[in-house]
Design an enzyme around this catalytic site. Sequence first.
Site, PDB file in Angstrom:
ATOM      1  N   ASP A 113      -3.653  -1.283  -2.224  1.00 23.41           N
ATOM      2  CA  ASP A 113      -4.861  -1.650  -1.464  1.00 23.41           C
ATOM      3  C   ASP A 113      -6.141  -1.074  -2.077  1.00 23.41           C
ATOM      4  O   ASP A 113      -7.199  -1.712  -2.047  1.00 23.41           O
ATOM      5  CB  ASP A 113      -4.733  -1.249   0.017  1.00 23.41           C
ATOM      6  CG  ASP A 113      -4.269   0.177   0.256  1.00 23.41           C
ATOM      7  OD1 ASP A 113      -4.017   0.898  -0.715  1.00 23.41           O
ATOM      8  OD2 ASP A 113      -4.152   0.581   1.442  1.00 23.41           O
TER       9      ASP A 113
ATOM     10  N   SER B 183       0.805  -1.229   0.000  1.00 21.45           N
ATOM     11  CA  SER B 183       0.000   0.000   0.000  1.00 21.45           C
ATOM     12  C   SER B 183       0.836   1.277   0.000  1.00 21.45           C
ATOM     13  O   SER B 183       0.735   2.114   0.903  1.00 21.45           O
ATOM     14  CB  SER B 183      -0.929  -0.026   1.203  1.00 21.45           C
ATOM     15  OG  SER B 183      -1.638  -1.229   1.218  1.00 21.45           O
TER      16      SER B 183
ATOM     17  N   ARG C 146       8.107   6.376  -3.313  1.00 22.89           N
ATOM     18  CA  ARG C 146       8.507   6.964  -2.029  1.00 22.89           C
ATOM     19  C   ARG C 146       7.706   6.293  -0.919  1.00 22.89           C
ATOM     20  O   ARG C 146       6.579   5.858  -1.136  1.00 22.89           O
ATOM     21  CB  ARG C 146       8.291   8.482  -2.019  1.00 22.89           C
ATOM     22  CG  ARG C 146       6.877   8.962  -1.825  1.00 22.89           C
ATOM     23  CD  ARG C 146       6.647  10.333  -2.395  1.00 22.89           C
ATOM     24  NE  ARG C 146       6.323  10.223  -3.821  1.00 22.89           N
ATOM     25  CZ  ARG C 146       5.093   9.987  -4.279  1.00 22.89           C
ATOM     26  NH1 ARG C 146       4.094   9.823  -3.460  1.00 22.89           N
ATOM     27  NH2 ARG C 146       4.868   9.897  -5.572  1.00 22.89           N
TER      28      ARG C 146
HETATM   29  C1  BGC Z   1      -0.247   5.305   0.044  1.00 21.41           C
HETATM   30  C2  BGC Z   1      -1.244   4.643  -0.872  1.00 21.41           C
HETATM   31  C3  BGC Z   1      -2.236   3.825  -0.078  1.00 21.41           C
HETATM   32  C4  BGC Z   1      -2.871   4.657   1.031  1.00 21.41           C
HETATM   33  C5  BGC Z   1      -3.835   3.865   1.881  1.00 21.41           C
HETATM   34  C6  BGC Z   1      -0.970   6.038   1.167  1.00 21.41           C
HETATM   35  O1  BGC Z   1      -0.032   6.532   2.092  1.00 21.41           O
HETATM   36  O2  BGC Z   1       0.562   6.213  -0.668  1.00 21.41           O
HETATM   37  O3  BGC Z   1      -0.589   3.828  -1.821  1.00 21.41           O
HETATM   38  O4  BGC Z   1      -3.249   3.366  -0.948  1.00 21.41           O
HETATM   39  O5  BGC Z   1      -1.846   5.166   1.856  1.00 21.41           O
HETATM   40  O6  BGC Z   1      -3.246   2.759   2.464  1.00 21.41           O
END
Ligand code: BGC
Length: 412
Positions: free
Chosen positions: A148, A95, A110
Amino acid sequence: MNITWVRKYPTGREKGRILTVDMGGTNLRVCDVCLSAGKRDFEQIQRKYKLPESVKTDTKEVLWEFIADRIASFLSDHHPGEKPNKPLPLSFTFSFPVDQRSIRSGILQRWTKNFNVPGVEGNDVVPQLEAALKRKNVPVTVVALLNDTVGTLVASHYRDPQVKMGSIFSTGCNAAYMEECRKIPKLQDAGLPEDATVIINTEYGAFDNERQVLPLTPFDHQIDKQSARPGTQIYEKMVAGLYIGEMLRLMMLTLHKKGVLFKNQDVTRLETENALEASFLSIAEMDLSEGLQDMREEFEENLGLEPTLEELKTCRYLIGLIATRAARLYACGIAAICQKMNMRQCHVGVDGAVFNKYSMFKGRVAQGLREIFDWQPGEVGLIALNAAEDGSGVGAALVASLCPSEEELGPC
Ligand code: BGC
């Protein structure tokens, strides 16, 4: 706006067994999912492990081996003695923002959510996880990597075809939707058919990193400054569960320093960064008793403070402001995608602890959408947010089954 290479929705005919791992901001979930063809149905065994804070900033070997060890212990608990003749397929929900050249790879752009593991940014995370699995002798191979939000979209659409967006509102926040490839500048020269589609992971938590649009308060600047990655995820830091507790702490501390709150009390714990979690806000807001007894207990337990009733009421007001702002900004992200897709009506699958457990959020987001789209009183909201709890396992399983290597899924 990251291309995910998930090009279609499941048909309901998907079948087979697959292992899934979801590495979120707070927990690691390992699942064994069995899809039954034609029934839009599945069975799963799931286990949740808390991701220790230290793992989020340790070496990459520690991070990946932590995951490999949890997969190994899941397999030995649920499939003792099983010796597969070929590696088990694994669909990996990671995620964080990744640049994907295929469904089986992803270069971490990142870290977000205060993760800070050196040597992963700029690298493909799949070989790093696979190397740890090999070191630990875990017979598993990664067949798909997904965000996710993508798992949530696919799993929610599987159950309800009116779902056009998947979103997470938890430690972090983000959303994904299906886009026509001809509208994606990055795919202009990809030679795809005119009607091709692909799911976009918007990564809208990074909206306004340039700080040109969002009305930031001094508390927002402070939260950004003390985060692991200042200058990134500016929108997410105003909205998501990881930050709203800290926002409250900073506001209460400021009022204490002004001599308004907690006079002559020991505020050592209130001075500690990240002393409060999002659940503190939700427990306080859900306390409807006259004496605010639950809220008082939370203050004692988490901060060692004994506030007066007046002080509790003031803090409750602050909590209302923080949570309402978060919900309304979150509504803006959902509305922006609807406008981009020129969509007046749809269902949105939303997963994540803040959305599903903080009972006031849903209503506030719905009210925000009502105001943005100017739905009249009495008129039903045309964009409905539906809880997609625990879709992570089945979403990841479906994504793996949609990709070309469908035959790789094992029999149930
Ligand atoms: C991430 C996402 C993720 C979201 C929820 C963010 O900090 O960059 O990729 O979908 O968090 O988990």
